[in-house]
Design an enzyme around this catalytic site. Sequence first.
Site, mmCIF file in Angstrom:
data_model
loop_
_atom_site.group_PDB
_atom_site.id
_atom_site.type_symbol
_atom_site.label_atom_id
_atom_site.label_comp_id
_atom_site.label_asym_id
_atom_site.label_seq_id
_atom_site.Cartn_x
_atom_site.Cartn_y
_atom_site.Cartn_z
ATOM 1 N N LYS A 1 0.854 -1.202 0.000
ATOM 2 C CA LYS A 1 0.000 0.000 0.000
ATOM 3 C C LYS A 1 0.885 1.245 0.000
ATOM 4 C CE LYS A 1 -0.378 -0.302 5.025
ATOM 5 N NZ LYS A 1 -1.198 -0.823 6.126
ATOM 6 N N TYR B 1 17.339 28.992 10.284
ATOM 7 C CA TYR B 1 16.151 29.718 10.746
ATOM 8 C C TYR B 1 16.042 29.693 12.257
ATOM 9 C CZ TYR B 1 14.332 29.961 5.992
ATOM 10 O OH TYR B 1 14.150 30.237 4.668
#
Length: 356
Positions: A35, A253
């Site tokens: 899947k 950041y």
Amino acid sequence: MSRPIVATIDTSALRHNLAVARQAAPRSRLWSVVKANAYGHGLARVWQSLSATDGFALLGLEEAILLRESGWNKPILLLEGFFHADELPILDRYRLTTSVHSNWQIQALAKAKLSAPLDIYLKMNSGMNRLGFQPAQVHQAWQKLKTLANVGEITLMAHFAEAESSAGIAEPMARIEQAAEGLSCPRSLANSAATLWHSETHFDWVRPGIILYGASPSGDWQDVASSGLRPAMTLNCEVIGIQSLKAGDGVGYGARYRVTGEQRIGVVACGYADGYPRHAPTGTPVWVDGIRTQVVGAVSMDMITVDLTPCPQSGIGSSVEMWGQNIKIDEVAKAAGTVGYELMCALAPRVPVKVI
Ligand SMILES: *Cc1c(COP(=O)(O)O)cnc(C)c1O
């Protein structure tokens, strides 16, 4: 090649891991769970490497059709069954085995016009409380399915919520025994964890997923380190920049990392837009030029910063492994507060893939 990042899918590792799963459950047939586009590895790319399996289990009709049209003519199981009654002619046409977890699906099967009976996985709820009939409802559902001309072989199916813990099997197994009493039908219960660690759950068909891709069902690589599993996916990139910093300098950041002495920082061409987890904190392991070091500072969209202190020889162009052969995907996942499953499924489409 432009941006230096590539995911390598090792087909020999897939073949090998399938053999490991088979050895763990030698008397059972085996559904290879593919899947989510084969857990991010690419179904079209990898299914042939797993073609020694007895069947493929997945969710989407598109994926099932892809397998049929690529020439796979052995069983395919829809783990969540059909979502709407109008899909039944497609199941009929492509000969798909379907899970049945709700009464509406039984009614839809009763009404459908099919060319031949479909094999059914009667899904019971053994305590996970997602899909499936309660143990006390299983007999009635089974009896009803038995009367339908559209229904072929019926297998009892359940799914464990905690098969990675040693205590996680007893209660669901008791519910399964209660539901199965008096029914003579095959059973399919075991995911990867149960396939590896609970042979009493194996029965007729096991359904391993994550171990085929060489990661741990528990989220901890130590738990499978001795199993011989090999990582099927390796994510490599390169150092594209270097900063030589001094005490107090911030990195990335929010300056989430501050240098405490002289330090060389490598800037690496991989970020969260490639599927690397943004939550990976300073300290997450990374492999630079053959040496284990760590991520420092915030993961940004297209770049990550790493500590080059342990790798003085490294520079622009040095090879980096984010996860794979040397840094297990489970280690990165754990550091980022998730599981290897999520990281492999989230490999971004923009990352070029090389199949070896
Ligand atoms: C995903 C899934 C599996 C495989 O689980 P793993 O933990 O990857 O082995 C087995 N059965 C069902 C019903 C599933 O949804």
